[in-house]
Design a protein around this motif. Sequence first.
Motif, mmCIF file in Angstrom:
data_model
loop_
_atom_site.group_PDB
_atom_site.id
_atom_site.type_symbol
_atom_site.label_atom_id
_atom_site.label_comp_id
_atom_site.label_asym_id
_atom_site.label_seq_id
_atom_site.Cartn_x
_atom_site.Cartn_y
_atom_site.Cartn_z
ATOM 1 N N GLY A 49 0.852 -1.185 0.000
ATOM 2 C CA GLY A 49 0.000 0.000 0.000
ATOM 3 C C GLY A 49 0.883 1.228 0.000
ATOM 4 N N TRP A 52 -0.817 5.729 1.467
ATOM 5 C CA TRP A 52 -2.233 5.816 1.827
ATOM 6 C C TRP A 52 -2.492 7.152 2.485
ATOM 7 N N THR A 58 -6.567 5.271 2.745
ATOM 8 C CA THR A 58 -6.747 4.398 1.590
ATOM 9 C C THR A 58 -5.850 4.851 0.455
ATOM 10 N N GLY A 59 -5.644 3.973 -0.492
ATOM 11 C CA GLY A 59 -4.810 4.297 -1.641
ATOM 12 C C GLY A 59 -4.630 3.086 -2.518
ATOM 13 N N TYR A 60 -3.529 3.049 -3.200
ATOM 14 C CA TYR A 60 -3.248 1.968 -4.133
ATOM 15 C C TYR A 60 -2.580 0.796 -3.428
ATOM 16 N N ASP A 61 -2.982 -0.409 -3.819
ATOM 17 C CA ASP A 61 -2.350 -1.644 -3.365
ATOM 18 C C ASP A 61 -1.754 -2.314 -4.594
ATOM 19 N N ILE A 62 -0.439 -2.473 -4.587
ATOM 20 C CA ILE A 62 0.281 -2.920 -5.782
ATOM 21 C C ILE A 62 1.105 -4.161 -5.451
ATOM 22 N N GLU A 66 5.868 -5.516 -8.880
ATOM 23 C CA GLU A 66 5.540 -4.364 -9.716
ATOM 24 C C GLU A 66 6.088 -3.078 -9.097
ATOM 25 N N VAL A 67 6.020 -2.976 -7.769
ATOM 26 C CA VAL A 67 6.594 -1.814 -7.084
ATOM 27 C C VAL A 67 8.083 -1.738 -7.361
ATOM 28 N N ARG A 70 8.687 -0.615 -10.977
ATOM 29 C CA ARG A 70 8.416 0.817 -11.159
ATOM 30 C C ARG A 70 9.508 1.672 -10.538
#
Length: 86
Positions: A49, A52, A58-62, A66-67, A70
């Motif tokens: 996450g 957040w 809340t926010g993005y869960d990756i 992939e993290v 990136r």
Amino acid sequence: MPFWSLRSRAEKVISSIPAYSAFEVAEIPLAVWRTRWIDGLDRDGILVGLNWSGDRATGYDIPPLEVRARLEASERTPTETIRSVR
């Protein structure tokens, strides 16, 4: 599992969201996080996450790999904008 790029972002969540009020910010060196943490989160099937925020944190869960990809791509891409203060 939540992670923040800046201490101030994590502190804001801790100070403004009751569910996080008992937590403390723990800084992890990027090299350690990129290897040990990313590998472990991937092995355990846990998403990352990132930054957040808001009333419910809340926010993005990756996916961890992939993290990492990136992050590595951003390090290879030259910065187009330089920011400074006056």
